[in-house]
Design an enzyme around this catalytic site. Structure first.
Site, PDB file in Angstrom:
ATOM      1  CE  LYS A 202      -3.599   2.435   2.492  1.00  0.00           C
ATOM      2  NZ  LYS A 202      -4.624   2.377   3.554  1.00  0.00           N
ATOM      3  CE  LYS A 255      -6.117   1.949  -0.601  1.00  0.00           C
ATOM      4  NZ  LYS A 255      -6.663   1.931   0.731  1.00  0.00           N
TER       5      LYS A 255
END
Ligand code: PBG
Length: 330
Positions: A202, A255
């Site tokens: 992330k 992400k």
């Protein structure tokens, strides 16, 4: 070869594109509604509130949430992920509301479990909606994010969610060691069947802006760069992957998605686990804004953006377009 007038062109790639049926036969990657996870926002209020920071999406009260879940389930969506907007007066510096068994998310899970039993329910594990500092972890007086103290709260949060009916726990906090600790905590409480979908890579991304607006969860000070990854790094994603695999993650996520297709591909080639990708709020909004201006065709661009994420190697895609895609593909 084609310059040589005596030799006809033998290889003509266009033959495999000559009709819709032939193109269907030759297509390498497809997008189906079964690949999609629909992120849904909820709040304590009774009514529903359209989100100005995320046009087309809404923050739901519990009744509205059940109605929306029922609606998208009928469209063919099989999985949703819940994001709570917690009232300011429930936020504390230790984010303890995250583990409240009567908190917003557990109440929502119990209703959805009872009223939409066919849906796979995914929950976010992180402190930012509950933390008065707006960070995913506990902030020390000197501004540092406390890793191991945070992981203890995340474990209680995950167990609370599992008890309330979550099928898949998705830690998005990026603390070190949280996947293994959550796995142990879930197992110790008897939740061997509850999966962990780890936000493995992330990134500290500016594309999360509209999401933080939707939840009023932007950090009050500082940024998230001491725990979320540097956008310049791809090898580091493989290091996070190795740790998450060793700690027992069932699925691994990258992400954002669109600007990080190379990272999705790197994970896909390095692990047998299912790879997920999150087309985040800023990616959604760029397409929405361009479509609203008449500059791009929303449907074709949204579908192409998702197909690109699939082609890069993601089986699972979290996307705010999920209900529309279900309608477009029907
Ligand atoms: C926080 C969290 C964020 C998103 C999902 N979980 C934002 C952040 O890390 O600041 C972003 C999702 C999006 O932008 O759509 N735990």
């Amino acid at each position: 070869m084609s310059d040589d007038p005596r030799r006809p062109l033998r290889s003509r790639p266009r033959r495999n594109r000559k009709s819709p049926a032939v193109r269907d036969l030759c297509r390498e990657t497809t997008l189906t509604v079964g690949n999609l996870v629909y992120p849904v926002f909820l709040h304590e209020a009774d009514g529903d509130e359209p989100l100005s920071s995320l046009p087309g999406r809404t923050r739901y009260g519990l009744d509205g949430l059940v109605r929306e879940a029922t609606r998208v389930s009928a469209l063919g969506i099989r999985s949703i992920v819940l994001f709570p907007a917690v009232p300011e007066d429930q936020k504390t510096s230790d984010g303890r509301e995250a583990a409240n068994p009567d908190g917003l998310v557990p109440r929502a899970l119990r209703r959805l479990r009872a009223e939409c039993p066919e849906l796979t329910l995914i929950t976010d594990v992180a402190l930012d909606p509950y933390n008065s500092d707006g960070h995913d972890g506990i902030v020390a007086d000197d501004g540092r994010i406390l890793n191991d103290e945070t992981v203890e709260v995340l474990c209680r949060q995950a167990v609370t969610q599992a008890r309330a009916g979550a099928d898949i726990i998705a830690p998005s906090d990026m603390m070190d060691g949280r996947v293994g600790a959550i796995r142990d905590a879930l197992d110790a409480d008897g939740h061997h069947e509850v999966s962990i979908l780890s936000y493995t890579a992330k990134y500290a991304s500016a594309f999360y802006g509209p999401f933080r607006g939707a939840l009023d969860s932007a950090p009050k000070s500082g940024d998230k760069k001491t725990y979320q990854m540097d956008p310049g790094n791809a090898r580091e994603a493989l290091r996070e992957l190795a740790l998450d695999e060793a700690e027992g993650a069932d699925m691994v996520m990258v992400k954002p998605a669109g600007p990080y297709l190379d990272v999705i591909r790197a994970l896909r080639e390095s692990t047998p686990l299912p790879v997920a990708a999150y087309q985040v709020s800023g990616e959604y909004l760029m397409i929405k804004a361009a479509a609203a201006s008449g500059w791009l065709d929303e449907r074709s661009v949204a579908l192409e953006s998702l197909l690109g994420i699939r082609r890069a190697g993601a089986e699972v895609i979290f996307t705010y377009f999920a209900p529309e895609v279900a309608e477009w593909l029907a």
